[in-house]
Design a protein around this motif. Structure first.
Motif, PDB file in Angstrom:
ATOM      1  N   LEU A 196     -11.531 -12.644  -7.311  1.00 19.96           N
ATOM      2  CA  LEU A 196     -10.582 -12.603  -6.201  1.00 19.96           C
ATOM      3  C   LEU A 196     -10.709 -11.260  -5.491  1.00 19.96           C
ATOM      4  CD1 LEU A 196      -8.172 -13.808  -4.646  1.00 19.96           C
ATOM      5  CD2 LEU A 196      -6.670 -12.683  -6.305  1.00 19.96           C
ATOM      6  N   ILE A 197     -10.902 -11.322  -4.175  1.00 26.87           N
ATOM      7  CA  ILE A 197     -10.978 -10.120  -3.342  1.00 26.87           C
ATOM      8  C   ILE A 197      -9.862 -10.197  -2.315  1.00 26.87           C
ATOM      9  CG2 ILE A 197     -12.384  -8.740  -1.779  1.00 26.87           C
ATOM     10  CD1 ILE A 197     -14.859  -9.878  -3.054  1.00 26.87           C
ATOM     11  N   THR A 198      -8.905  -9.294  -2.411  1.00 27.30           N
ATOM     12  CA  THR A 198      -7.782  -9.239  -1.484  1.00 27.30           C
ATOM     13  C   THR A 198      -8.081  -8.202  -0.419  1.00 27.30           C
ATOM     14  OG1 THR A 198      -6.240  -9.830  -3.257  1.00 27.30           O
ATOM     15  CG2 THR A 198      -5.303  -8.891  -1.260  1.00 27.30           C
ATOM     16  N   VAL A 199      -8.150  -8.639   0.827  1.00 25.43           N
ATOM     17  CA  VAL A 199      -8.537  -7.774   1.946  1.00 25.43           C
ATOM     18  C   VAL A 199      -7.267  -7.299   2.646  1.00 25.43           C
ATOM     19  CG1 VAL A 199      -9.897  -7.572   4.051  1.00 25.43           C
ATOM     20  CG2 VAL A 199     -10.682  -9.062   2.198  1.00 25.43           C
ATOM     21  N   SER A 200      -6.880  -6.068   2.368  1.00 23.27           N
ATOM     22  CA  SER A 200      -5.678  -5.478   2.954  1.00 23.27           C
ATOM     23  C   SER A 200      -6.060  -4.165   3.628  1.00 23.27           C
ATOM     24  CB  SER A 200      -4.622  -5.276   1.858  1.00 23.27           C
ATOM     25  OG  SER A 200      -3.465  -4.662   2.381  1.00 23.27           O
ATOM     26  N   SER A 201      -5.104  -3.231   3.749  1.00 23.65           N
ATOM     27  CA  SER A 201      -5.384  -1.921   4.337  1.00 23.65           C
ATOM     28  C   SER A 201      -4.391  -0.909   3.779  1.00 23.65           C
ATOM     29  CB  SER A 201      -5.310  -1.977   5.867  1.00 23.65           C
ATOM     30  OG  SER A 201      -3.959  -2.088   6.284  1.00 23.65           O
ATOM     31  N   ASP A 202      -4.470   0.321   4.282  1.00 22.48           N
ATOM     32  CA  ASP A 202      -3.597   1.399   3.818  1.00 22.48           C
ATOM     33  C   ASP A 202      -2.407   1.642   4.741  1.00 22.48           C
ATOM     34  OD1 ASP A 202      -5.491   1.718   1.856  1.00 22.48           O
ATOM     35  OD2 ASP A 202      -6.513   3.364   2.852  1.00 22.48           O
ATOM     36  N   LYS A 203      -2.366   0.989   5.882  1.00 19.51           N
ATOM     37  CA  LYS A 203      -1.362   1.281   6.893  1.00 19.51           C
ATOM     38  C   LYS A 203      -0.148   0.362   6.758  1.00 19.51           C
ATOM     39  CE  LYS A 203      -3.896   4.461   8.801  1.00 19.51           C
ATOM     40  NZ  LYS A 203      -3.502   5.880   8.791  1.00 19.51           N
ATOM     41  N   ILE A 263      -9.381  -5.139  -4.799  1.00 18.67           N
ATOM     42  CA  ILE A 263      -8.405  -5.001  -3.720  1.00 18.67           C
ATOM     43  C   ILE A 263      -8.894  -3.965  -2.723  1.00 18.67           C
ATOM     44  CG2 ILE A 263      -6.023  -4.425  -3.127  1.00 18.67           C
ATOM     45  CD1 ILE A 263      -5.170  -5.343  -5.846  1.00 18.67           C
ATOM     46  N   LEU A 264      -8.888  -4.332  -1.471  1.00 15.57           N
ATOM     47  CA  LEU A 264      -9.239  -3.433  -0.379  1.00 15.57           C
ATOM     48  C   LEU A 264      -7.955  -3.020   0.325  1.00 15.57           C
ATOM     49  CD1 LEU A 264     -11.919  -4.924  -1.038  1.00 15.57           C
ATOM     50  CD2 LEU A 264     -12.472  -4.803   1.375  1.00 15.57           C
ATOM     51  N   GLY A 265      -7.572  -1.746   0.148  1.00 15.84           N
ATOM     52  CA  GLY A 265      -6.342  -1.261   0.756  1.00 15.84           C
ATOM     53  C   GLY A 265      -5.262  -0.992  -0.280  1.00 15.84           C
ATOM     54  N   ASP A 266      -4.505   0.080  -0.059  1.00 14.57           N
ATOM     55  CA  ASP A 266      -3.478   0.483  -1.023  1.00 14.57           C
ATOM     56  C   ASP A 266      -2.210  -0.347  -0.929  1.00 14.57           C
ATOM     57  OD1 ASP A 266      -5.052   2.464  -2.092  1.00 14.57           O
ATOM     58  OD2 ASP A 266      -4.301   4.032  -0.754  1.00 14.57           O
ATOM     59  N   LYS A 267      -1.933  -0.945   0.224  1.00 12.07           N
ATOM     60  CA  LYS A 267      -0.686  -1.689   0.390  1.00 12.07           C
ATOM     61  C   LYS A 267      -0.624  -2.894  -0.543  1.00 12.07           C
ATOM     62  CE  LYS A 267       1.449   0.714   3.479  1.00 12.07           C
ATOM     63  NZ  LYS A 267       2.767   1.337   3.207  1.00 12.07           N
ATOM     64  N   ALA A 268      -1.678  -3.681  -0.580  1.00 10.01           N
ATOM     65  CA  ALA A 268      -1.687  -4.844  -1.475  1.00 10.01           C
ATOM     66  C   ALA A 268      -1.852  -4.414  -2.927  1.00 10.01           C
ATOM     67  CB  ALA A 268      -2.804  -5.807  -1.077  1.00 10.01           C
ATOM     68  N   LYS A 269      -2.532  -3.300  -3.155  1.00  4.98           N
ATOM     69  CA  LYS A 269      -2.736  -2.844  -4.529  1.00  4.98           C
ATOM     70  C   LYS A 269      -1.414  -2.538  -5.214  1.00  4.98           C
ATOM     71  CE  LYS A 269      -4.581   1.016  -7.195  1.00  4.98           C
ATOM     72  NZ  LYS A 269      -5.243   2.339  -7.121  1.00  4.98           N
ATOM     73  N   VAL A 270      -0.514  -1.857  -4.513  1.00  7.12           N
ATOM     74  CA  VAL A 270       0.768  -1.480  -5.101  1.00  7.12           C
ATOM     75  C   VAL A 270       1.556  -2.715  -5.519  1.00  7.12           C
ATOM     76  CG1 VAL A 270       2.971  -0.349  -4.623  1.00  7.12           C
ATOM     77  CG2 VAL A 270       0.844   0.690  -3.836  1.00  7.12           C
ATOM     78  N   GLN A 271       1.519  -3.767  -4.720  1.00  2.06           N
ATOM     79  CA  GLN A 271       2.309  -4.954  -5.002  1.00  2.06           C
ATOM     80  C   GLN A 271       1.673  -5.836  -6.078  1.00  2.06           C
ATOM     81  OE1 GLN A 271       3.586  -6.975  -1.406  1.00  2.06           O
ATOM     82  NE2 GLN A 271       3.600  -5.086  -0.240  1.00  2.06           N
ATOM     83  N   PHE A 284     -10.274  -0.112  -3.197  1.00  2.00           N
ATOM     84  CA  PHE A 284     -10.848   0.759  -2.174  1.00  2.00           C
ATOM     85  C   PHE A 284      -9.748   1.183  -1.212  1.00  2.00           C
ATOM     86  CE2 PHE A 284     -14.189  -1.995  -3.732  1.00  2.00           C
ATOM     87  CZ  PHE A 284     -15.271  -1.148  -3.879  1.00  2.00           C
ATOM     88  N   SER A 285      -9.689   2.466  -0.912  1.00  2.00           N
ATOM     89  CA  SER A 285      -8.695   2.992   0.014  1.00  2.00           C
ATOM     90  C   SER A 285      -9.386   3.501   1.277  1.00  2.00           C
ATOM     91  CB  SER A 285      -7.889   4.119  -0.645  1.00  2.00           C
ATOM     92  OG  SER A 285      -8.754   5.168  -1.058  1.00  2.00           O
ATOM     93  N   GLN A 286      -8.596   4.138   2.149  1.00  2.00           N
ATOM     94  CA  GLN A 286      -9.089   4.644   3.431  1.00  2.00           C
ATOM     95  C   GLN A 286      -9.675   3.516   4.277  1.00  2.00           C
ATOM     96  OE1 GLN A 286      -8.369   7.749   4.248  1.00  2.00           O
ATOM     97  NE2 GLN A 286      -7.530   8.096   2.196  1.00  2.00           N
ATOM     98  N   ILE A 287      -8.983   2.381   4.266  1.00  2.00           N
ATOM     99  CA  ILE A 287      -9.428   1.214   5.033  1.00  2.00           C
ATOM    100  C   ILE A 287      -8.330   0.861   6.029  1.00  2.00           C
ATOM    101  CG2 ILE A 287     -10.030  -1.232   4.910  1.00  2.00           C
ATOM    102  CD1 ILE A 287     -11.153  -0.710   2.155  1.00  2.00           C
ATOM    103  N   GLY A 288      -8.705   0.570   7.255  1.00  2.00           N
ATOM    104  CA  GLY A 288      -7.746   0.142   8.255  1.00  2.00           C
ATOM    105  C   GLY A 288      -7.378   1.206   9.269  1.00  2.00           C
ATOM    106  N   SER A 289      -7.821   2.455   9.079  1.00  2.00           N
ATOM    107  CA  SER A 289      -7.520   3.489  10.054  1.00  2.00           C
ATOM    108  C   SER A 289      -8.282   3.266  11.360  1.00  2.00           C
ATOM    109  CB  SER A 289      -7.853   4.870   9.484  1.00  2.00           C
ATOM    110  OG  SER A 289      -9.222   4.937   9.092  1.00  2.00           O
TER     111      SER A 289
END
Length: 292
Positions: free
Chosen positions: A92-99, A127-135, A148-153
């Motif tokens: 499973l790859i969750t494509v999110s972002s940090d914003k 998980i791509l992005g910290d927002k989905a990772k936290v949840q 992976f972080s620093q995505i979505g800027s």
């Protein structure tokens, strides 16, 4: 004695009026400070809406290009009639972002990911992005293999996607056959929906019923496998970025409207309080003049 009683009564009434005015003035000062604060917030949200509108236009252009390449890969898999093998392990790859400040776009991804992990408790997760990772990490911390972080800027590039795909594919500790991408699909400037796409390994593609209709060389199959995976991942990243920018624009627009409504209510409340203070002062003046 009567004169002293009248003077004492007048003094007590004056003291009460002064106390009431002081309380009203304090209340008006608080309302005025809050009005200034909401006005400043409204200016900030209006500016953020303009910035998000510009970024949404750029993200849509990049999304249209990525869609063209992604749909070619998707049509190829559909025409070959590739199907998931029984008992295949899935990543499973969750494509999110940090914003943030973009509504419930990340919460929707997290709910879909948690629902999938509830049915597949041993599935590894990237998980791509910290927002989905936290949840996701709160409920399934042991399933996360990479984040992976620093995505979505900014708009994701194919080079960035290739680097992420290389890390995932080169790690032999992650055993999987298929990859399931969960991302936000851009529907319109005011709507999005959480969608998913399947990434199949090259051995399943070769075994597909209609794959023999294509001419290919054996040495390019591995490159085809990596390209299809990276291409789908890039499509999901760019599509999710466009949906996020559109959601952020909508969120800032709603915040600006709510701030405007609050400004109107506070202005009305301030004017009413100020009018009441002026009326009390006029009553005191008229009362004093009548007493004289």
């Amino acid at each position: 004695m009567l004169a002293r009683s009248a003077i004492a009564t007048r003094t007590a009434v004056s003291a009460l009026n002064v106390a009431g005015q002081t309380r009203n003035m304090a209340t008006l000062k608080e309302i005025q400070n809050r009005l200034k604060s909401v006005t400043n917030i409204s200016k900030i949200t209006a500016s953020m809406k303009m910035i998000a509108s510009t970024k949404t236009t750029r993200a849509q252009r990049a999304m249209n290009v990525a869609r063209n390449y992604g749909k070619v890969s998707d049509d190829f898999v559909k025409q070959a009639e590739v199907k998931r093998a029984e008992g295949a392990k899935e990543l499973l790859i969750t494509v999110s972002s940090d914003k943030g400040l973009c509504g419930g776009i990340h919460s929707s991804l997290s709910r879909t990911s948690r629902r999938y992990l509830g049915a597949n408790k041993d599935a590894p997760v990237v998980i791509l992005g910290d927002k989905a990772k936290v949840q996701v990490q709160r409920a399934y911390p042991g399933n996360i293999r990479y984040s992976f972080s620093q995505i979505g800027s900014s708009i994701p590039t194919f080079d960035e996607t290739s680097a992420i795909a290389s890390v995932i594919l080169s790690d032999k500790s992650i055993e999987f056959d298929n990859a399931k991408l969960v991302y936000n699909k851009f529907v319109s400037a005011i709507a999005f929906e959480t969608d998913s796409m399947e990434c199949y390994p090259v051995r399943q593609i070769v075994e597909a019923p209609n794959f023999n209709a294509y001419e290919y060389q054996e040495d390019i199959l591995e490159n085809l496998d990596e390209f299809l995976f990276t291409n789908n991942l890039h499509w999901a990243l760019v599509e999710g970025h466009a949906a996020e920018m559109a959601a952020k624009r909508t969120a800032m627009e709603n915040a600006t409207k709510n701030a405007g409504d609050m400004i109107n209510r506070l202005t009305l409340q301030y004017n009413r309080g100020r009018q009441a203070v002026i009326t009390n002062e006029l009553i005191d003046i008229i009362t004093g003049a009548s007493a004289l």
